[in-house]
Write an enzyme that holds these catalytic residues in place. Structure first.
Site, PDB file in Angstrom:
ATOM      1  CB  THR A   1      -0.836  -0.091   1.227  1.00 17.78           C
ATOM      2  OG1 THR A   1      -1.812  -1.214   1.224  1.00 17.78           O
ATOM      3  CG2 THR A   1      -1.851   1.303   1.192  1.00 17.78           C
TER       4      THR A   1
ATOM      5  CG  ASN B   1      -6.994  -8.300  -4.976  1.00 17.58           C
ATOM      6  OD1 ASN B   1      -6.994  -7.571  -5.847  1.00 17.58           O
ATOM      7  ND2 ASN B   1      -8.043  -8.185  -4.154  1.00 17.58           N
TER       8      ASN B   1
ATOM      9  CD  GLN C   1      -2.818 -11.375  -4.401  1.00 16.18           C
ATOM     10  OE1 GLN C   1      -2.323 -12.384  -4.482  1.00 16.18           O
ATOM     11  NE2 GLN C   1      -3.311 -10.828  -3.454  1.00 16.18           N
TER      12      GLN C   1
ATOM     13  CB  SER D   1       3.038  -7.149  -0.615  1.00 19.31           C
ATOM     14  OG  SER D   1       2.804  -7.199   0.667  1.00 19.31           O
TER      15      SER D   1
ATOM     16  CG  HIS E   1       1.378  -9.620   3.857  1.00 16.58           C
ATOM     17  ND1 HIS E   1      -0.022  -9.979   3.929  1.00 16.58           N
ATOM     18  CD2 HIS E   1       1.384  -8.482   3.371  1.00 16.58           C
ATOM     19  CE1 HIS E   1      -0.584  -8.910   3.561  1.00 16.58           C
ATOM     20  NE2 HIS E   1      -0.019  -7.980   3.066  1.00 16.58           N
TER      21      HIS E   1
ATOM     22  CB  THR F   1      14.248   3.075  11.811  1.00 17.12           C
ATOM     23  OG1 THR F   1      14.455   4.384  12.660  1.00 17.12           O
ATOM     24  CG2 THR F   1      14.884   1.855  12.025  1.00 17.12           C
TER      25      THR F   1
ATOM     26  CB  CYS G   1     -13.193  -3.394   5.207  1.00 18.64           C
ATOM     27  SG  CYS G   1     -14.596  -3.768   6.243  1.00 18.64           S
TER      28      CYS G   1
HETATM   29  N1  PLP Z   1      -2.406  -5.130  -4.079  1.00 16.90           N
HETATM   30  C1  PLP Z   1      -2.995  -6.306  -4.282  1.00 16.90           C
HETATM   31  C2  PLP Z   1      -3.423  -6.823  -5.430  1.00 16.90           C
HETATM   32  C3  PLP Z   1      -3.393  -6.952  -2.983  1.00 16.90           C
HETATM   33  O1  PLP Z   1      -3.917  -8.078  -2.910  1.00 16.90           O
HETATM   34  C4  PLP Z   1      -3.000  -6.160  -1.688  1.00 16.90           C
HETATM   35  C5  PLP Z   1      -3.266  -6.781  -0.347  1.00 16.90           C
HETATM   36  O2  PLP Z   1      -4.407  -7.311  -0.286  1.00 16.90           O
HETATM   37  C6  PLP Z   1      -2.168  -5.174  -1.697  1.00 16.90           C
HETATM   38  C7  PLP Z   1      -2.137  -4.428  -2.968  1.00 16.90           C
HETATM   39  C8  PLP Z   1      -1.929  -4.444  -0.510  1.00 16.90           C
HETATM   40  O3  PLP Z   1      -0.640  -4.965   0.231  1.00 16.90           O
HETATM   41  P1  PLP Z   1      -0.074  -4.656   1.469  1.00 16.90           P
HETATM   42  O4  PLP Z   1      -0.811  -5.364   2.381  1.00 16.90           O
HETATM   43  O5  PLP Z   1       1.113  -5.174   1.461  1.00 16.90           O
HETATM   44  O6  PLP Z   1      -0.096  -3.289   1.604  1.00 16.90           O
END
Ligand code: PLP
Length: 381
Positions: A70, A145, A173, A193, A195, A231, A321
Protein backbone atom coordinates in the site's frame (compact mmCIF):
# COMPACT_ATOMS: atom_id res chain seq x y z
CA UNK A 1 -6.77 -29.80 11.41
CA UNK A 2 -7.52 -26.37 9.85
CA UNK A 3 -7.33 -25.98 6.09
CA UNK A 4 -5.86 -22.60 5.11
CA UNK A 5 -6.91 -21.47 1.63
CA UNK A 6 -6.43 -17.72 1.90
CA UNK A 7 -2.90 -17.26 0.57
CA UNK A 8 -3.95 -14.24 -1.52
CA UNK A 9 -4.75 -12.46 1.75
CA UNK A 10 -1.59 -13.50 3.60
CA UNK A 11 0.57 -16.55 2.97
CA UNK A 12 1.99 -18.29 6.06
CA UNK A 13 5.61 -17.48 6.91
CA UNK A 14 8.07 -19.60 4.96
CA UNK A 15 10.83 -21.28 6.99
CA UNK A 16 13.50 -19.44 4.95
CA UNK A 17 11.83 -16.13 5.78
CA UNK A 18 11.52 -16.97 9.47
CA UNK A 19 15.24 -17.85 9.65
CA UNK A 20 16.28 -14.60 7.93
CA UNK A 21 13.88 -12.57 10.07
CA UNK A 22 15.26 -14.03 13.30
CA UNK A 23 18.86 -13.50 12.15
CA UNK A 24 18.18 -9.81 11.51
CA UNK A 25 16.21 -9.45 14.74
CA UNK A 26 19.05 -10.98 16.73
CA UNK A 27 21.65 -8.86 14.95
CA UNK A 28 19.92 -5.67 16.18
CA UNK A 29 21.31 -2.25 15.34
CA UNK A 30 19.95 0.62 13.29
CA UNK A 31 21.04 0.75 9.65
CA UNK A 32 21.51 4.53 9.94
CA UNK A 33 24.04 4.30 12.82
CA UNK A 34 27.74 4.58 12.05
CA UNK A 35 29.01 2.15 14.73
CA UNK A 36 29.74 -1.53 14.12
CA UNK A 37 26.21 -2.65 15.05
CA UNK A 38 24.74 -0.07 12.69
CA UNK A 39 27.09 -1.07 9.89
CA UNK A 40 26.09 -4.70 10.40
CA UNK A 41 22.41 -3.74 10.15
CA UNK A 42 23.16 -1.68 7.03
CA UNK A 43 24.97 -4.64 5.47
CA UNK A 44 21.96 -6.88 6.11
CA UNK A 45 19.67 -4.27 4.57
CA UNK A 46 21.80 -3.99 1.44
CA UNK A 47 22.09 -7.78 1.19
CA UNK A 48 18.30 -7.97 1.21
CA UNK A 49 18.09 -5.26 -1.45
CA UNK A 50 20.54 -7.11 -3.68
CA UNK A 51 18.73 -10.39 -3.23
CA UNK A 52 15.35 -8.92 -4.16
CA UNK A 53 16.90 -7.01 -7.07
CA UNK A 54 18.51 -10.19 -8.31
CA UNK A 55 15.19 -12.07 -8.17
CA UNK A 56 13.47 -9.27 -10.10
CA UNK A 57 16.41 -8.82 -12.49
CA UNK A 58 16.86 -5.12 -11.68
CA UNK A 59 19.66 -2.99 -10.27
CA UNK A 60 19.79 -2.83 -6.48
CA UNK A 61 19.44 0.97 -6.62
CA UNK A 62 16.02 0.51 -8.25
CA UNK A 63 14.61 -1.07 -5.07
CA UNK A 64 13.02 1.10 -2.37
CA UNK A 65 11.81 -0.82 0.67
CA UNK A 66 8.52 0.28 2.21
CA UNK A 67 6.16 -0.92 4.93
CA UNK A 68 4.11 -2.89 2.40
CA UNK A 69 2.50 -2.66 -1.00
CA UNK A 70 0.00 0.00 0.00
CA UNK A 71 2.74 2.45 0.91
CA UNK A 72 4.74 1.57 -2.21
CA UNK A 73 1.69 2.06 -4.43
CA UNK A 74 0.90 5.41 -2.86
CA UNK A 75 4.50 6.49 -3.35
CA UNK A 76 4.31 5.49 -7.02
CA UNK A 77 1.01 7.32 -7.52
CA UNK A 78 2.35 10.43 -5.84
CA UNK A 79 5.55 10.31 -7.92
CA UNK A 80 3.62 9.93 -11.17
CA UNK A 81 1.42 12.88 -10.26
CA UNK A 82 4.45 15.02 -9.38
CA UNK A 83 6.00 14.09 -12.73
CA UNK A 84 2.87 15.44 -14.44
CA UNK A 85 1.54 12.28 -16.09
CA UNK A 86 -2.05 12.32 -17.28
CA UNK A 87 -4.69 11.52 -18.42
CA UNK A 88 -5.00 8.65 -15.93
CA UNK A 89 -6.51 5.22 -16.65
CA UNK A 90 -7.15 2.85 -13.75
CA UNK A 91 -8.06 -0.84 -14.11
CA UNK A 92 -11.60 -1.60 -12.95
CA UNK A 93 -10.37 -4.49 -10.80
CA UNK A 94 -7.63 -2.67 -8.90
CA UNK A 95 -7.20 -3.38 -5.21
CA UNK A 96 -8.64 -0.74 -2.88
CA UNK A 97 -5.08 0.33 -2.02
CA UNK A 98 -4.83 1.70 -5.56
CA UNK A 99 -8.46 2.30 -6.44
CA UNK A 100 -9.26 4.69 -3.59
CA UNK A 101 -5.96 6.57 -3.67
CA UNK A 102 -5.98 7.04 -7.45
CA UNK A 103 -9.53 8.39 -7.27
CA UNK A 104 -8.56 10.80 -4.55
CA UNK A 105 -5.48 12.05 -6.46
CA UNK A 106 -7.23 12.21 -9.85
CA UNK A 107 -11.01 12.51 -9.42
CA UNK A 108 -11.24 12.74 -13.21
CA UNK A 109 -9.42 9.45 -13.88
CA UNK A 110 -11.04 6.97 -16.26
CA UNK A 111 -11.76 3.32 -15.50
CA UNK A 112 -10.47 0.64 -17.86
CA UNK A 113 -13.51 -1.63 -18.24
CA UNK A 114 -13.52 -5.41 -17.85
CA UNK A 115 -15.41 -8.19 -19.60
CA UNK A 116 -17.43 -10.94 -17.88
CA UNK A 117 -14.23 -12.93 -17.33
CA UNK A 118 -12.78 -9.90 -15.49
CA UNK A 119 -10.24 -9.29 -18.25
CA UNK A 120 -9.31 -5.67 -18.93
CA UNK A 121 -10.53 -4.27 -22.24
CA UNK A 122 -7.22 -3.32 -23.81
CA UNK A 123 -8.80 -2.34 -27.12
CA UNK A 124 -10.79 0.28 -25.20
CA UNK A 125 -7.61 1.51 -23.48
CA UNK A 126 -5.62 1.76 -26.70
CA UNK A 127 -8.44 3.63 -28.43
CA UNK A 128 -8.83 6.09 -25.52
CA UNK A 129 -5.10 6.73 -25.41
CA UNK A 130 -5.07 7.34 -29.17
CA UNK A 131 -7.83 9.94 -28.74
CA UNK A 132 -6.15 11.70 -25.79
CA UNK A 133 -3.49 14.36 -25.54
CA UNK A 134 -0.82 14.35 -22.82
CA UNK A 135 1.34 11.60 -21.34
CA UNK A 136 -1.05 8.85 -20.23
CA UNK A 137 -0.62 7.09 -16.92
CA UNK A 138 -1.91 3.51 -16.89
CA UNK A 139 -2.45 1.95 -13.47
CA UNK A 140 -3.08 -1.79 -13.59
CA UNK A 141 -2.35 -4.92 -11.61
CA UNK A 142 -0.61 -7.92 -13.13
CA UNK A 143 -3.03 -10.34 -11.46
CA UNK A 144 -6.29 -9.73 -9.67
CA UNK A 145 -6.48 -10.69 -6.01
CA UNK A 146 -10.08 -11.95 -6.20
CA UNK A 147 -10.31 -13.69 -9.57
CA UNK A 148 -6.61 -14.38 -10.20
CA UNK A 149 -7.00 -13.06 -13.76
CA UNK A 150 -3.64 -12.22 -15.31
CA UNK A 151 -3.15 -9.02 -17.29
CA UNK A 152 -0.92 -8.70 -20.37
CA UNK A 153 1.57 -6.36 -18.71
CA UNK A 154 3.68 -5.94 -21.87
CA UNK A 155 0.69 -4.69 -23.85
CA UNK A 156 -0.37 -2.35 -21.04
CA UNK A 157 3.11 -0.88 -20.97
CA UNK A 158 3.20 -0.56 -24.74
CA UNK A 159 -0.15 1.28 -24.73
CA UNK A 160 1.17 3.82 -22.24
CA UNK A 161 4.70 4.19 -23.52
CA UNK A 162 3.83 4.48 -27.19
CA UNK A 163 2.15 7.78 -26.25
CA UNK A 164 4.99 8.96 -24.01
CA UNK A 165 3.25 7.76 -20.87
CA UNK A 166 4.00 5.34 -18.06
CA UNK A 167 2.69 2.24 -16.29
CA UNK A 168 2.27 1.67 -12.57
CA UNK A 169 1.97 -2.08 -12.09
CA UNK A 170 0.71 -3.66 -8.88
CA UNK A 171 2.46 -7.03 -9.14
CA UNK A 172 1.55 -8.07 -5.59
CA UNK A 173 -0.48 -11.12 -6.56
CA UNK A 174 1.59 -12.48 -9.42
CA UNK A 175 4.95 -12.13 -7.67
CA UNK A 176 6.06 -15.63 -6.69
CA UNK A 177 2.94 -17.20 -8.25
CA UNK A 178 3.49 -16.53 -11.94
CA UNK A 179 6.64 -15.62 -13.80
CA UNK A 180 7.52 -11.96 -13.34
CA UNK A 181 10.46 -12.23 -15.70
CA UNK A 182 10.74 -9.01 -17.65
CA UNK A 183 8.04 -7.23 -15.63
CA UNK A 184 10.44 -4.74 -14.22
CA UNK A 185 11.36 -3.83 -17.81
CA UNK A 186 7.73 -3.11 -18.66
CA UNK A 187 6.57 -1.25 -15.60
CA UNK A 188 7.81 2.23 -14.79
CA UNK A 189 6.84 1.66 -11.18
CA UNK A 190 6.42 -1.94 -10.00
CA UNK A 191 5.12 -2.92 -6.56
CA UNK A 192 5.55 -6.16 -4.60
CA UNK A 193 4.65 -7.20 -1.07
CA UNK A 194 6.22 -9.54 1.47
CA UNK A 195 3.29 -11.18 3.23
CA UNK A 196 1.68 -12.39 0.01
CA UNK A 197 4.62 -14.70 -0.72
CA UNK A 198 5.34 -16.12 2.71
CA UNK A 199 7.45 -13.26 4.01
CA UNK A 200 6.60 -11.39 7.19
CA UNK A 201 4.01 -8.61 7.09
CA UNK A 202 5.35 -5.07 7.27
CA UNK A 203 7.60 -5.00 4.19
CA UNK A 204 7.09 -4.26 0.53
CA UNK A 205 9.04 -2.68 -2.27
CA UNK A 206 8.71 -0.13 -5.04
CA UNK A 207 10.87 -0.82 -8.09
CA UNK A 208 11.45 2.25 -10.22
CA UNK A 209 12.62 1.92 -13.81
CA UNK A 210 15.25 4.33 -15.18
CA UNK A 211 13.50 7.67 -15.73
CA UNK A 212 10.72 6.89 -13.25
CA UNK A 213 11.52 9.16 -10.35
CA UNK A 214 10.55 8.64 -6.75
CA UNK A 215 9.20 11.86 -5.31
CA UNK A 216 8.77 11.50 -1.56
CA UNK A 217 5.39 12.27 -0.10
CA UNK A 218 6.68 12.64 3.46
CA UNK A 219 9.95 13.75 4.97
CA UNK A 220 12.06 12.69 7.92
CA UNK A 221 15.34 10.90 8.55
CA UNK A 222 16.32 10.45 4.90
CA UNK A 223 16.23 6.64 4.89
CA UNK A 224 16.00 4.80 1.57
CA UNK A 225 18.00 7.60 -0.10
CA UNK A 226 15.34 10.07 0.96
CA UNK A 227 12.53 8.18 -0.80
CA UNK A 228 10.67 7.29 2.39
CA UNK A 229 11.56 8.27 5.94
CA UNK A 230 11.51 6.04 9.01
CA UNK A 231 13.81 3.40 10.43
CA UNK A 232 13.73 0.41 8.11
CA UNK A 233 11.89 -2.68 9.38
CA UNK A 234 15.02 -4.75 8.88
CA UNK A 235 13.74 -8.11 10.22
CA UNK A 236 10.70 -7.92 7.92
CA UNK A 237 12.83 -6.78 4.97
CA UNK A 238 15.36 -9.58 5.48
CA UNK A 239 12.50 -12.09 5.72
CA UNK A 240 10.91 -10.60 2.60
CA UNK A 241 14.05 -11.00 0.51
CA UNK A 242 14.50 -14.60 1.70
CA UNK A 243 10.85 -15.38 0.88
CA UNK A 244 11.22 -13.83 -2.58
CA UNK A 245 14.31 -15.93 -3.20
CA UNK A 246 12.53 -19.11 -2.08
CA UNK A 247 9.35 -18.30 -4.04
CA UNK A 248 10.90 -17.19 -7.32
CA UNK A 249 14.13 -19.09 -7.91
CA UNK A 250 13.89 -21.66 -10.68
CA UNK A 251 12.00 -23.92 -10.63
CA UNK A 252 10.03 -22.63 -7.62
CA UNK A 253 7.35 -20.80 -9.59
CA UNK A 254 6.72 -23.74 -11.94
CA UNK A 255 6.52 -26.14 -8.99
CA UNK A 256 4.14 -23.77 -7.18
CA UNK A 257 1.92 -23.53 -10.24
CA UNK A 258 1.75 -27.28 -10.81
CA UNK A 259 1.04 -27.99 -7.15
CA UNK A 260 -1.59 -25.28 -6.73
CA UNK A 261 -3.29 -25.92 -10.04
CA UNK A 262 -3.80 -29.57 -9.18
CA UNK A 263 -5.44 -28.67 -5.87
CA UNK A 264 -7.46 -25.78 -7.32
CA UNK A 265 -8.76 -27.89 -10.21
CA UNK A 266 -9.61 -30.78 -7.88
CA UNK A 267 -11.54 -28.36 -5.66
CA UNK A 268 -13.52 -26.86 -8.53
CA UNK A 269 -14.26 -30.21 -10.17
CA UNK A 270 -15.47 -31.81 -6.93
CA UNK A 271 -17.77 -28.88 -6.15
CA UNK A 272 -19.14 -28.67 -9.66
CA UNK A 273 -19.96 -32.38 -9.75
CA UNK A 274 -22.41 -31.92 -6.87
CA UNK A 275 -23.54 -28.30 -7.29
CA UNK A 276 -24.11 -27.69 -10.99
CA UNK A 277 -25.33 -24.15 -10.29
CA UNK A 278 -21.98 -22.79 -9.05
CA UNK A 279 -20.30 -20.15 -11.22
CA UNK A 280 -16.54 -20.39 -11.46
CA UNK A 281 -15.63 -16.83 -12.26
CA UNK A 282 -12.95 -16.28 -14.92
CA UNK A 283 -12.58 -20.01 -15.50
CA UNK A 284 -11.88 -19.29 -19.17
CA UNK A 285 -9.44 -16.44 -18.66
CA UNK A 286 -5.70 -16.79 -18.08
CA UNK A 287 -5.56 -16.81 -14.28
CA UNK A 288 -3.25 -17.57 -11.37
CA UNK A 289 -2.92 -21.30 -10.78
CA UNK A 290 -3.68 -20.93 -7.08
CA UNK A 291 -6.92 -18.92 -7.17
CA UNK A 292 -10.52 -20.03 -7.41
CA UNK A 293 -13.33 -17.50 -7.35
CA UNK A 294 -16.53 -19.47 -7.02
CA UNK A 295 -20.08 -18.21 -6.58
CA UNK A 296 -23.04 -20.08 -5.20
CA UNK A 297 -26.07 -18.02 -6.23
CA UNK A 298 -28.50 -17.32 -3.40
CA UNK A 299 -25.97 -17.86 -0.59
CA UNK A 300 -24.35 -14.65 0.62
CA UNK A 301 -20.59 -14.68 0.50
CA UNK A 302 -20.21 -13.64 4.14
CA UNK A 303 -22.37 -16.56 5.24
CA UNK A 304 -20.37 -19.01 3.15
CA UNK A 305 -17.12 -17.74 4.65
CA UNK A 306 -18.49 -18.09 8.19
CA UNK A 307 -19.90 -21.57 7.55
CA UNK A 308 -16.57 -22.69 6.09
CA UNK A 309 -14.71 -21.17 9.00
CA UNK A 310 -16.84 -23.16 11.42
CA UNK A 311 -16.26 -26.26 9.30
CA UNK A 312 -12.48 -25.72 9.60
CA UNK A 313 -11.42 -23.87 6.45
CA UNK A 314 -10.18 -20.31 5.89
CA UNK A 315 -11.24 -18.65 2.64
CA UNK A 316 -12.31 -15.09 1.90
CA UNK A 317 -14.94 -13.14 0.05
CA UNK A 318 -15.21 -9.85 -1.77
CA UNK A 319 -12.93 -7.55 0.06
CA UNK A 320 -12.71 -7.86 3.80
CA UNK A 321 -12.20 -4.47 5.37
CA UNK A 322 -10.29 -3.90 8.59
CA UNK A 323 -13.48 -4.23 10.65
CA UNK A 324 -13.71 -7.81 9.35
CA UNK A 325 -16.97 -7.07 7.53
CA UNK A 326 -17.41 -8.66 4.11
CA UNK A 327 -18.71 -6.40 1.36
CA UNK A 328 -20.00 -7.60 -1.99
CA UNK A 329 -17.28 -7.74 -4.59
CA UNK A 330 -16.74 -4.43 -6.38
CA UNK A 331 -14.52 -6.28 -8.84
CA UNK A 332 -17.15 -8.82 -9.86
CA UNK A 333 -19.78 -6.10 -10.10
CA UNK A 334 -17.43 -4.16 -12.41
CA UNK A 335 -17.12 -7.29 -14.56
CA UNK A 336 -20.87 -7.14 -15.07
CA UNK A 337 -22.03 -9.77 -12.58
CA UNK A 338 -25.23 -9.15 -10.64
CA UNK A 339 -25.77 -9.73 -6.92
CA UNK A 340 -26.25 -13.48 -7.34
CA UNK A 341 -22.57 -13.77 -8.27
CA UNK A 342 -20.92 -10.56 -6.99
CA UNK A 343 -22.58 -10.97 -3.58
CA UNK A 344 -22.24 -14.75 -3.42
CA UNK A 345 -18.64 -15.46 -4.45
CA UNK A 346 -15.88 -16.71 -2.23
CA UNK A 347 -12.19 -16.95 -3.04
CA UNK A 348 -10.10 -19.98 -2.26
CA UNK A 349 -6.40 -19.36 -2.73
CA UNK A 350 -3.82 -22.11 -2.32
CA UNK A 351 -0.11 -21.67 -1.71
CA UNK A 352 3.25 -23.03 -0.69
CA UNK A 353 1.93 -24.69 2.49
CA UNK A 354 -1.07 -26.31 0.78
CA UNK A 355 -1.02 -30.08 1.33
CA UNK A 356 -1.76 -32.65 -1.37
CA UNK A 357 -5.46 -33.44 -1.07
CA UNK A 358 -6.41 -30.02 0.31
CA UNK A 359 -8.41 -29.24 -2.83
CA UNK A 360 -10.69 -32.25 -2.40
CA UNK A 361 -10.90 -31.70 1.37
CA UNK A 362 -11.89 -28.08 0.82
CA UNK A 363 -14.60 -29.19 -1.62
CA UNK A 364 -16.02 -31.55 1.03
CA UNK A 365 -16.13 -28.73 3.58
CA UNK A 366 -17.61 -26.35 1.00
CA UNK A 367 -20.39 -28.80 0.15
CA UNK A 368 -21.09 -29.36 3.85
CA UNK A 369 -21.25 -25.60 4.45
CA UNK A 370 -23.45 -25.02 1.39
CA UNK A 371 -25.92 -27.65 2.58
CA UNK A 372 -26.40 -25.67 5.80
CA UNK A 373 -27.21 -22.40 4.05
CA UNK A 374 -30.77 -21.88 2.89
CA UNK A 375 -30.90 -20.14 -0.48
CA UNK A 376 -32.44 -16.67 -0.47
CA UNK A 377 -32.64 -13.69 -2.76
CA UNK A 378 -29.45 -11.63 -2.65
CA UNK A 379 -30.33 -8.13 -3.70
CA UNK A 380 -27.58 -5.67 -2.93
CA UNK A 381 -24.15 -5.37 -4.45
N1 PLP B 1 -2.45 -4.98 -4.13
C1 PLP B 1 -3.04 -6.18 -4.17
C2 PLP B 1 -3.40 -6.77 -5.50
C3 PLP B 1 -3.31 -6.87 -2.99
O1 PLP B 1 -3.89 -8.07 -3.03
C4 PLP B 1 -2.96 -6.25 -1.75
C5 PLP B 1 -3.28 -6.91 -0.46
O2 PLP B 1 -4.38 -7.42 -0.26
C6 PLP B 1 -2.35 -5.00 -1.75
C7 PLP B 1 -2.10 -4.39 -2.97
C8 PLP B 1 -1.91 -4.32 -0.49
O3 PLP B 1 -0.78 -4.99 0.04
P1 PLP B 1 -0.17 -4.69 1.49
O4 PLP B 1 -0.99 -5.48 2.45
O5 PLP B 1 1.25 -5.16 1.41
O6 PLP B 1 -0.25 -3.23 1.72
Amino acid sequence: MRLYADHNATSPLRPEARAALLRALDAGGNASSVHAEGRRAKALLEDARELLADVLEVRAEAVTFTSGATEALHLALHSAREMGFGPVFVGAGEHDAVWSQARSLWPECETIPMDRDARLDLDWLEARIAQSAGRPLVIAQSANNETGVLAPVGRLAQAARSAGGALICDAVQSFGKASVAGFAGYADWLVVSSHKIGGPPGAGALIAAPGAEIRPDRFGGGQERGARPGTENLPAIAGFAAAADAACRDPAVEAFQAHCEAERDAFEAAVRTVLAEVVIVSAHAPRLANTSCIALPGREAAHQVMALDLAGAAVSAGSACSSGKVKASRVLAAAGWGPDVAGCAIRASFGWSTRPGDGVRLAELYLKAAAQLAPRVVEKV
